[in-house]
Design a protein around this motif. Sequence first.
Motif, PDB file in Angstrom:
ATOM      1  N   LEU A  66       0.824  -1.205   0.000  1.00 11.96           N
ATOM      2  CA  LEU A  66       0.000   0.000   0.000  1.00 11.96           C
ATOM      3  C   LEU A  66       0.861   1.259   0.000  1.00 11.96           C
ATOM      4  CD1 LEU A  66      -2.721  -1.026   2.626  1.00 11.96           C
ATOM      5  CD2 LEU A  66      -3.067  -0.682   0.163  1.00 11.96           C
ATOM      6  N   GLU A  67       1.878   1.268   0.850  1.00  7.75           N
ATOM      7  CA  GLU A  67       2.728   2.452   0.949  1.00  7.75           C
ATOM      8  C   GLU A  67       3.508   2.692  -0.336  1.00  7.75           C
ATOM      9  OE1 GLU A  67       5.593   4.458   4.348  1.00  7.75           O
ATOM     10  OE2 GLU A  67       5.232   2.300   4.351  1.00  7.75           O
ATOM     11  N   MET A  68       4.013   1.616  -0.929  1.00  2.28           N
ATOM     12  CA  MET A  68       4.783   1.742  -2.161  1.00  2.28           C
ATOM     13  C   MET A  68       3.919   2.271  -3.307  1.00  2.28           C
ATOM     14  SD  MET A  68       5.197  -0.019  -5.250  1.00  2.28           S
ATOM     15  CE  MET A  68       4.712  -1.693  -4.895  1.00  2.28           C
ATOM     16  N   LEU A  69       2.711   1.748  -3.450  1.00  5.42           N
ATOM     17  CA  LEU A  69       1.836   2.185  -4.541  1.00  5.42           C
ATOM     18  C   LEU A  69       1.395   3.629  -4.348  1.00  5.42           C
ATOM     19  CD1 LEU A  69      -0.366  -1.011  -5.030  1.00  5.42           C
ATOM     20  CD2 LEU A  69       1.540  -0.219  -6.442  1.00  5.42           C
ATOM     21  N   GLN A  70       1.106   4.020  -3.125  1.00  2.28           N
ATOM     22  CA  GLN A  70       0.722   5.411  -2.882  1.00  2.28           C
ATOM     23  C   GLN A  70       1.869   6.367  -3.203  1.00  2.28           C
ATOM     24  OE1 GLN A  70      -1.980   6.949  -2.303  1.00  2.28           O
ATOM     25  NE2 GLN A  70      -3.440   5.515  -1.443  1.00  2.28           N
ATOM     26  N   ARG A  71       3.086   5.960  -2.894  1.00  2.00           N
ATOM     27  CA  ARG A  71       4.235   6.824  -3.208  1.00  2.00           C
ATOM     28  C   ARG A  71       4.412   6.981  -4.714  1.00  2.00           C
ATOM     29  NH1 ARG A  71       8.678   9.416  -1.607  1.00  2.00           N
ATOM     30  NH2 ARG A  71      10.601   9.154  -2.776  1.00  2.00           N
ATOM     31  N   ALA A 130      -8.849  -0.308   6.708  1.00  2.00           N
ATOM     32  CA  ALA A 130      -8.702   0.998   7.376  1.00  2.00           C
ATOM     33  C   ALA A 130      -7.325   1.594   7.111  1.00  2.00           C
ATOM     34  CB  ALA A 130      -8.936   0.828   8.876  1.00  2.00           C
ATOM     35  N   LEU A 131      -6.295   0.738   7.099  1.00  2.00           N
ATOM     36  CA  LEU A 131      -4.938   1.213   6.876  1.00  2.00           C
ATOM     37  C   LEU A 131      -4.767   1.784   5.469  1.00  2.00           C
ATOM     38  CD1 LEU A 131      -2.216   1.361   8.361  1.00  2.00           C
ATOM     39  CD2 LEU A 131      -1.623  -0.819   7.324  1.00  2.00           C
ATOM     40  N   ALA A 132      -5.464   1.209   4.486  1.00  2.00           N
ATOM     41  CA  ALA A 132      -5.397   1.721   3.118  1.00  2.00           C
ATOM     42  C   ALA A 132      -5.856   3.177   3.054  1.00  2.00           C
ATOM     43  CB  ALA A 132      -6.247   0.857   2.191  1.00  2.00           C
ATOM     44  N   LEU A 133      -6.859   3.532   3.846  1.00  2.00           N
ATOM     45  CA  LEU A 133      -7.350   4.909   3.880  1.00  2.00           C
ATOM     46  C   LEU A 133      -6.383   5.821   4.635  1.00  2.00           C
ATOM     47  CD1 LEU A 133     -11.115   4.161   4.615  1.00  2.00           C
ATOM     48  CD2 LEU A 133     -10.065   4.694   2.414  1.00  2.00           C
ATOM     49  N   VAL A 134      -5.809   5.311   5.710  1.00  2.00           N
ATOM     50  CA  VAL A 134      -4.867   6.117   6.500  1.00  2.00           C
ATOM     51  C   VAL A 134      -3.640   6.476   5.671  1.00  2.00           C
ATOM     52  CG1 VAL A 134      -3.274   6.036   8.462  1.00  2.00           C
ATOM     53  CG2 VAL A 134      -5.637   5.252   8.728  1.00  2.00           C
ATOM     54  N   ILE A 135      -3.084   5.513   4.951  1.00  2.00           N
ATOM     55  CA  ILE A 135      -1.887   5.763   4.146  1.00  2.00           C
ATOM     56  C   ILE A 135      -2.177   6.735   3.010  1.00  2.00           C
ATOM     57  CG2 ILE A 135      -0.209   4.651   2.598  1.00  2.00           C
ATOM     58  CD1 ILE A 135      -0.350   2.191   4.341  1.00  2.00           C
ATOM     59  N   ALA A 136      -3.424   6.779   2.538  1.00  2.00           N
ATOM     60  CA  ALA A 136      -3.779   7.664   1.425  1.00  2.00           C
ATOM     61  C   ALA A 136      -3.789   9.136   1.822  1.00  2.00           C
ATOM     62  CB  ALA A 136      -5.151   7.287   0.868  1.00  2.00           C
ATOM     63  N   ILE A 137      -4.007   9.426   3.105  1.00  2.00           N
ATOM     64  CA  ILE A 137      -4.151  10.817   3.546  1.00  2.00           C
ATOM     65  C   ILE A 137      -2.779  11.376   3.917  1.00  2.00           C
ATOM     66  CG2 ILE A 137      -5.389  12.388   5.067  1.00  2.00           C
ATOM     67  CD1 ILE A 137      -7.144  10.762   3.185  1.00  2.00           C
ATOM     68  N   ARG A 138      -2.055  11.808   2.913  1.00  2.09           N
ATOM     69  CA  ARG A 138      -0.755  12.454   3.103  1.00  2.09           C
ATOM     70  C   ARG A 138      -0.641  13.657   2.181  1.00  2.09           C
ATOM     71  NH1 ARG A 138       3.340   7.226   3.759  1.00  2.09           N
ATOM     72  NH2 ARG A 138       2.248   6.353   5.572  1.00  2.09           N
ATOM     73  N   GLN A 190       1.864   4.593  10.788  1.00  2.00           N
ATOM     74  CA  GLN A 190       1.436   5.120   9.495  1.00  2.00           C
ATOM     75  C   GLN A 190       0.585   6.373   9.659  1.00  2.00           C
ATOM     76  OE1 GLN A 190       2.434   4.281   6.574  1.00  2.00           O
ATOM     77  NE2 GLN A 190       3.534   2.411   7.068  1.00  2.00           N
ATOM     78  N   ALA A 191      -0.279   6.380  10.668  1.00  2.94           N
ATOM     79  CA  ALA A 191      -1.094   7.574  10.917  1.00  2.94           C
ATOM     80  C   ALA A 191      -0.218   8.765  11.274  1.00  2.94           C
ATOM     81  CB  ALA A 191      -2.091   7.283  12.044  1.00  2.94           C
ATOM     82  N   MET A 192       0.817   8.543  12.049  1.00  3.66           N
ATOM     83  CA  MET A 192       1.709   9.637  12.440  1.00  3.66           C
ATOM     84  C   MET A 192       2.490  10.187  11.243  1.00  3.66           C
ATOM     85  SD  MET A 192       1.231  10.371  15.589  1.00  3.66           S
ATOM     86  CE  MET A 192      -0.494  10.068  15.154  1.00  3.66           C
TER      87      MET A 192
END
Length: 504
Positions: A66-71, A130-138, A190-192
């Motif tokens: 998830l983190e890699m794709l969002q980046r 839920a984590l997929a949504l958290v990682i998206a909000i950056r 991830q939220a932080m």
Amino acid sequence: MQTRRPDPNPSALSRRSAIAVGAATLLASGVFRQGLGVITLAVTARLLTPEDFGIIAYFLIATALLEMLQRQIGMVLIRLENVTVGHLDTVFSFQVIFGIMTAALFWAARPLVALMEIPALLELLPVLSALALVIAIRSPRFLLFERGLRFGYAAGEETFSRVIYSIVVITLAWFWRDYWAIVIATFVGQAMRGVWTFAIAPMVPRISLSQWRDSLSFSSWSIGAQLAQFLSANAPQLIIGSTLGLADAGLFRIGTRLVNVVTHQLFAPILRVVYPGLADLSRKTNQRKEGFRTLNAGFLAILLPVSVGLALVAHDVILVGLGWKWLPATQVVWILAPLYALGSIQANVRSAVYIEGSTHVLFFRNMILLVIVCALMWVGVQYNFSGALYAAGAASVAGLLMTLIIAKRFGDGGFFEPLTVGWRSFLACAVMTVAVLTVEVTLRSGEHVPRILVVGLTKVAVGVVVYTSTHILLWVMAGRPKGFETTVFSLVGRLWNHLSRQTA
């Protein structure tokens, strides 16, 4: 008095100085974070079981994906000639859309995951949604600091999230003694990270797709390429877990975690310098090929001795740091550490391809590699855990060869040029290996922990001294050519002059 917010696009520092300072800052951050990570791993490994780590391997692979794709969605901001508010809003919109889509996919994947007959994985699916949504909000604006070669804020983001994660995971693991400690700590960390990006690079995002062509044309191939690469890199872990059981998956996870600490995670912040640095060189100079060769030599000079050194002390590190139950993970380090170090040139090749805009080349390369890795692992697991390890090593060799094929586009030398530029590093590693093995034979006696700790620290000290002195000697004998050593001595000289002025 108003507080002045940092400008993501400064022009005070020269390009070379900015890249060097950024690399040094991120390296210092990486050393601190991974030192903390090793301590965290040692504590959690003693509190949890191999089965716990086998379960958590699936969760952490999904989180990293998830983190890699969002980046990848935001990487276009570094490549573009001019970035507008419309580009920032479009990238944020794509982040949110992708986050919602992946959250829905995890939620809908329950029937497929149930086929694996691992109940714990079903419990993790809502958390992943839920984590997929958290990682998206950056904040997409945060990437403009990297575009402007200001990497201190990225170092702060990485360090802040790691400290939070370590505090939470150690506390919860101590009380719970199960894998949920890592799950909750990952979610909080991830939220932080999202909070940090908006605090440092604030923006009021709007849902807009006005610049969708610029973003989608780059990101679609880039995401496809990274997805295929990610799956090929993690296929060994997934296949071992699904065929050999959670205990072997946990051993493989711990072994690769130790390898990744020194071959990827310790220097991952520096990898963030590569793409912006090469992109800046490409926009403003014609020195991209020279920069590509210098980066390859630099990564080999740093990663090769560290990875070989880890293999040489793996038994001592695992026995003293993690305990007897994790000793089978030693062979994972022996086989994969040197190969992962050689594979580090892939980061430079990927950055060069991004700048060239030929992301489809990476996509096809990674798809072919994924098929090769799955085939090798299918054969390897037929021969139990050892066969799976040899298959994982063969997969790494295949990935290296395919990387060298693409690397020919960006150099003037032969097929092995990305490796031969680091010939002094290879020779220095060979001398270091002989010296460390000599110490091993001379001092090894007994298996009690204090003795092992003394022998291990002696091997590390000998390895550092022998490698460094041999590398410098070979450089001098070669006529002090311009390269990695020149850059290091230049940085040391600048730092010495700076300190001298401060104390004068």
